[in-house]
Design an enzyme around this catalytic site. Structure first.
Site, short mmCIF file in Angstrom:
data_model
loop_
_atom_site.label_atom_id
_atom_site.label_comp_id
_atom_site.label_asym_id
_atom_site.label_seq_id
_atom_site.Cartn_x
_atom_site.Cartn_y
_atom_site.Cartn_z
N SER A 1 42.74 85.26 48.04
CA SER A 1 42.36 86.66 47.90
C SER A 1 42.98 87.53 48.98
O SER A 1 44.19 87.63 49.08
CB SER A 1 40.82 86.73 47.91
OG SER A 1 40.39 87.99 47.50
N HIS B 1 36.85 84.14 40.69
CA HIS B 1 37.47 84.40 41.99
C HIS B 1 36.94 83.51 43.12
O HIS B 1 37.70 82.97 43.90
CB HIS B 1 37.27 85.87 42.35
CG HIS B 1 38.23 86.37 43.38
ND1 HIS B 1 39.59 86.44 43.14
CD2 HIS B 1 38.05 86.80 44.64
CE1 HIS B 1 40.19 86.91 44.23
NE2 HIS B 1 39.29 87.13 45.15
#
Ligand SMILES: *[C@@H]1O[C@H](CO)[C@@H](O)[C@H](O)[C@H]1NC(C)=O
Ligand SMILES: *[C@@H]1O[C@H](CO)[C@@H](O)[C@H](O)[C@H]1NC(C)=O
Ligand SMILES: *[C@@H]1O[C@H](CO)[C@@H](O)[C@H](O)[C@H]1NC(C)=O
Ligand SMILES: *[C@@H]1O[C@H](CO)[C@@H](O)[C@H](O)[C@H]1NC(C)=O
Length: 404
Positions: free
Chosen positions: A170, A379
């Site tokens: 990320s 995620h």
């Protein structure tokens, strides 16, 4: 508009405030203590950046069962996501978490802590609690421009290696792209970069709350600045007991709900419930969120709104000073010439497949794009899912082997 009345989001926000109030009182589990407790060697270094921030960087130089470092290996740097810290890479324990499994495979593992995380909440001259406006005036741009290069140089100096491997999740990928684009001379110090949930192009984001909030980022910046909230842990906000009580009544729910409370921002980033087991939830609760500047969130909002990977918009006057232009420039993908391997989840609510595909076409040296072969991969699953061994680590080793 309905999103504002969605009870789930109200609940998550309440939990966030409740939790953020708590974290100063509680002792967070520390990377070094946990890794040591599993019998691994550990080292801590302090890296100073050109602009005076002091970063604690952790090292696990070899595995549990080896007594000497395997020679001629490239060191490997792990970089966490927004509101995370080095602890993100020990969540699954010695059988699954990257720190341990990489060390056990002979890698010299280094774990990064960005400025503003609880390990790196310090500066040569500024006090984060007194000189708040100055200390916290950075986005992930500065993490990429200063922290990553300083850390790379530091590691290469200590290890005498010419290059290192880099694995980011990320924001850990965002800061890498900033570093390589803004300081192209660092490309030659990277052997291979592996990016999980690569975050640069965000126009197809699905997370409804963030999508809704993104166009308001200028307004949110003004609001944060007028409230003097610069750190993404608003410990001065909503300090009354009523909020706490209300949140408490939600937060004493069953484990999945408790996980949401423990790390609301991570929960908003999306995860798969089937991939989260109860021990992991407890662990996530005990490590807590890593800490960040509000500008890191705002800068992402700007990417969502513009669909471009660009410098932060500080307003026309400050832009002129910083960029010699009233509008912020885009980062130049053509400068990022080191080999890059991208990994993404099919149901990542922040990083959409379309954006990853587009990113892969913009980056000049993508060696492979891996779609996690699991229907619901999201995620945060890269960080704490039960099956990271099967779906993530195996692929990482496949890529690293090609570059040893
Ligand atoms: C490594 O060490 C741990 C703890 O000392 C032990 O339980 C494990 O069996 C060892 N593994 C190997 C492959 O030797
Ligand atoms: C590299 O390490 C040496 C000895 O530890 C130190 O004197 C030197 O300043 C370091 N150089 C850089 C660029 O960090
Ligand atoms: C700033 O921009 C102007 C016009 O775009 C250009 O002429 C000038 O050389 C730039 N100055 C610097 C210091 O880059
Ligand atoms: C981006 O970088 C490439 C090569 O590094 C260069 O040729 C190109 O002019 C740059 N583009 C911009 C808009 O600065």
């Amino acid at each position: 508009m309905t999103v504002f009345f969605n009870i789930k989001f109200v609940f998550i926000l309440l939990c966030a405030f409740y939790y953020f109030k708590q974290i100063n009182a509680q002792e967070n589990l520390h990377f070094i203590d946990i890794v040591k407790s599993h019998g691994y060697p550990t080292e801590v270094y302090e890296v100073e950046t050109e602009d005076g921030y002091l970063l604690d960087i952790f090292r696990v130089p070899f595995g549990r069962n080896s007594t000497t470092k395997v020679p001629n290996r490239y060191p490997l740097l792990l970089a966490h996501g927004l509101m995370g810290s080095a602890e993100n890479f020990i969540i699954g324990g010695p059988t699954k978490a990257l720190t341990y499994v990489l060390a056990d495979h002979g890698y010299d593992v280094w774990a990064f802590n960005a400025r503003g995380t609880w390990h790196s909440r310090k500066h040569r001259t500024l006090d984060p609690d007194i000189d708040m406006r100055e200390f916290w005036r950075f986005t992930w741009h500065e993490i990429g421009y200063y922290d990553i290069p300083a850390t790379i140089d530091f590691i290469l100096n200590v290890t005498n290696a010419a290059k290192l491997h880099y694995i980011g999740h990320s924001q850990g990928t965002t800061v890498f792209f900033v570093a390589m684009s803004e300081r192209p001379e660092y490309n030659s110090k990277i052997n291979v970069m592996i990016g999980m949930g690569p975050s640069a192009l965000l126009s197809h984001i699905k997370q409804p709350f963030l999508k809704f909030m993104a166009p308001m980022f200028k307004y949110l910046q003004n609001l944060a600045e007028s409230l003097k909230v610069y750190e993404m842990i608003p410990k001065n906000l909503l300090s009354n007991d009523a909020v706490r009580l209300l949140a408490n009544s939600f937060c004493d729910e069953k484990p999945p709900a408790r996980a949401l409370c423990s790390n609301a921002l991570a929960a908003m980033a999306g995860f798969t419930e089937e991939q989260l087991d109860p021990d992991t939830i407890n662990f996530i609760v005990s490590i807590g969120p890593g800490g960040a500047s509000v500008y890191q969130g705002l800068h992402y909002a700007q990417l969502v709104q513009t669909g471009k990977f660009m410098n932060y918009d500080w307003g026309p006057k400050e832009n002129k000073k910083r960029y010699n232009s009233s509008t912020p420039p885009e980062y130049n993908f053509s400068n990022i010439i080191c080999p890059i391997s991208l990994m993404y989840g099919k149901e990542d609510i922040l990083i959409a497949e379309e954006d990853v595909i587009e990113l892969a076409t913009r980056l000049p040296n993508v060696i492979d794009v891996y779609k996690v072969p699991y229907e619901h991969w999201s995620h945060m699953d890269f960080v704490w899912a039960k099956d990271v061994g099967k779906y993530i680590n195996k692929h990482i080793f496949r890529v690293l082997r090609k570059f040893n």
